[in-house]
Design a protein around this motif. Structure first.
Motif, PDB file in Angstrom:
ATOM      1  N   ALA A  29       3.642  38.874  31.417  1.00  0.00           N
ATOM      2  CA  ALA A  29       4.243  38.546  32.711  1.00  0.00           C
ATOM      3  C   ALA A  29       4.860  37.152  32.688  1.00  0.00           C
ATOM      4  O   ALA A  29       5.977  36.950  33.193  1.00  0.00           O
ATOM      5  N   GLU A  30       4.168  36.188  32.108  1.00  0.00           N
ATOM      6  CA  GLU A  30       4.696  34.826  32.045  1.00  0.00           C
ATOM      7  C   GLU A  30       5.948  34.764  31.169  1.00  0.00           C
ATOM      8  O   GLU A  30       6.932  34.109  31.523  1.00  0.00           O
ATOM      9  N   LEU A  31       5.908  35.423  30.032  1.00  0.00           N
ATOM     10  CA  LEU A  31       7.070  35.435  29.139  1.00  0.00           C
ATOM     11  C   LEU A  31       8.273  36.107  29.798  1.00  0.00           C
ATOM     12  O   LEU A  31       9.396  35.605  29.723  1.00  0.00           O
ATOM     13  N   LYS A  63       6.765  49.154  24.528  1.00  0.00           N
ATOM     14  CA  LYS A  63       7.119  48.092  25.476  1.00  0.00           C
ATOM     15  C   LYS A  63       7.261  48.637  26.890  1.00  0.00           C
ATOM     16  O   LYS A  63       6.938  47.948  27.859  1.00  0.00           O
ATOM     17  N   GLU A  64       7.731  49.869  27.027  1.00  0.00           N
ATOM     18  CA  GLU A  64       7.922  50.451  28.353  1.00  0.00           C
ATOM     19  C   GLU A  64       6.619  50.478  29.130  1.00  0.00           C
ATOM     20  O   GLU A  64       6.581  50.137  30.321  1.00  0.00           O
ATOM     21  N   GLU A  65       5.526  50.870  28.468  1.00  0.00           N
ATOM     22  CA  GLU A  65       4.223  50.907  29.137  1.00  0.00           C
ATOM     23  C   GLU A  65       3.774  49.506  29.532  1.00  0.00           C
ATOM     24  O   GLU A  65       3.196  49.303  30.613  1.00  0.00           O
ATOM     25  N   LEU A  66       4.040  48.531  28.671  1.00  0.00           N
ATOM     26  CA  LEU A  66       3.664  47.156  28.981  1.00  0.00           C
ATOM     27  C   LEU A  66       4.470  46.627  30.167  1.00  0.00           C
ATOM     28  O   LEU A  66       3.920  45.978  31.068  1.00  0.00           O
ATOM     29  N   VAL A  67       5.756  46.912  30.185  1.00  0.00           N
ATOM     30  CA  VAL A  67       6.606  46.457  31.293  1.00  0.00           C
ATOM     31  C   VAL A  67       6.111  47.048  32.608  1.00  0.00           C
ATOM     32  O   VAL A  67       6.041  46.342  33.626  1.00  0.00           O
ATOM     33  N   VAL A  71       4.933  44.962  35.881  1.00  0.00           N
ATOM     34  CA  VAL A  71       5.517  45.187  37.213  1.00  0.00           C
ATOM     35  C   VAL A  71       4.410  45.420  38.236  1.00  0.00           C
ATOM     36  O   VAL A  71       4.403  44.821  39.322  1.00  0.00           O
ATOM     37  N   ALA A  72       3.460  46.297  37.910  1.00  0.00           N
ATOM     38  CA  ALA A  72       2.367  46.597  38.840  1.00  0.00           C
ATOM     39  C   ALA A  72       1.520  45.363  39.106  1.00  0.00           C
ATOM     40  O   ALA A  72       1.116  45.106  40.250  1.00  0.00           O
ATOM     41  N   SER A  73       1.249  44.587  38.067  1.00  0.00           N
ATOM     42  CA  SER A  73       0.430  43.391  38.217  1.00  0.00           C
ATOM     43  C   SER A  73       1.121  42.340  39.073  1.00  0.00           C
ATOM     44  O   SER A  73       0.526  41.777  40.001  1.00  0.00           O
ATOM     45  N   ARG A  74       2.388  42.069  38.780  1.00  0.00           N
ATOM     46  CA  ARG A  74       3.144  41.077  39.545  1.00  0.00           C
ATOM     47  C   ARG A  74       3.291  41.502  41.009  1.00  0.00           C
ATOM     48  O   ARG A  74       3.158  40.682  41.920  1.00  0.00           O
ATOM     49  N   ALA A  75       3.579  42.773  41.223  1.00  0.00           N
ATOM     50  CA  ALA A  75       3.730  43.269  42.593  1.00  0.00           C
ATOM     51  C   ALA A  75       2.440  43.069  43.374  1.00  0.00           C
ATOM     52  O   ALA A  75       2.454  42.613  44.526  1.00  0.00           O
ATOM     53  N   ALA A  76       1.309  43.389  42.751  1.00  0.00           N
ATOM     54  CA  ALA A  76       0.021  43.239  43.428  1.00  0.00           C
ATOM     55  C   ALA A  76      -0.257  41.772  43.761  1.00  0.00           C
ATOM     56  O   ALA A  76      -0.730  41.451  44.853  1.00  0.00           O
TER      57      ALA A  76
END
Length: 209
Positions: A29-31, A63-67, A71-76
């Motif tokens: 997320a930071e990167l 990478k798709e699964e990581l992205v 997204v879910a983490s940042r949104a939360a």
């Protein structure tokens, strides 16, 4: 809705496994916030999270699964922060405090990286429909928090009866995201301040006192 951090693909993670997964997501997320989603590689994430290749691929086969996890983490995270400011919003002063908190947070980086959700949306809207859907739902909820606060202001008589909370909330969100983008481009927080202040002036025009 994202899975709990200790559950992955139908299996329960050990505390150690959950901690490793969380560390990978946070590093990614930071990167992705600083470099962008497309410019961030799995090797970048592996190095930043101090994980082995086998650990990384055990949790995220591609990478798709990581992205999607990012997204879910940042949104939360962002929605939790915004609920803290907006769930009890009932005055124009509260709106100003919300504006000030966002500007001050972005000013720490001179506006350089913009909104974490907005930046991902601009990269992923045409690439990953699942990620786009999560982002779209997050913006709807964020805007809904604003609309609910404005509705409380109208119900209490702070706003005139002809004020439309949903339209005002859309205007505030558009000003916020546009302000983020202009500040990011200029590396200057001023455009964000101007955009939000003009949107707040419009809300102010509906105040009853």
């Amino acid at each position: 809705m994202s899975r709990p951090e200790n559950v992955q693909a139908g299996r329960t993670l050990t505390p150690r496994g959950a901690a490793t997964r969380a560390r990978i997501v946070e590093a990614a997320a930071e990167l992705m916030y600083v470099k962008g989603v497309n410019a961030t590689t799995l090797d970048d994430v592996r190095a930043a999270s101090s994980t082995s290749k086998s650990q990384l691929y055990n949790h995220f086969p591609d990478k798709e699964e990581l992205v999607r996890a990012v997204v879910a983490s940042r949104a939360a995270q962002i929605l939790e922060r915004e609920r803290g400011y907006l769930q009890r919003l009932k005055s124009f002063r509260g709106l100003v405090r919300w504006r000030d908190a966002l500007v001050q947070r972005n000013a720490l980086q001179n506006g350089a990286y913009g909104c974490a959700l907005g930046s991902m949306a601009s990269e992923l809207a045409d690439q990953d429909d699942q990620a786009r859907t999560v982002l779209a739902q997050s913006f709807v909820e964020w805007e809904g928090l604003l609309a609910a606060g404005l509705q409380r202001m109208r119900d209490s008589g702070a706003l005139r009866a002809d004020a439309d909370p949903e339209k005002l909330a859309t205007g505030l969100m558009a000003a916020l995201q546009g302000g983020y983008l202009l500040a990011e481009t200029a590396h200057d927080i001023r455009p964000m301040e101007v955009a939000l202040d003009m949107a707040l002036d419009h809300v102010r025009s509906f105040l009853t006192a």
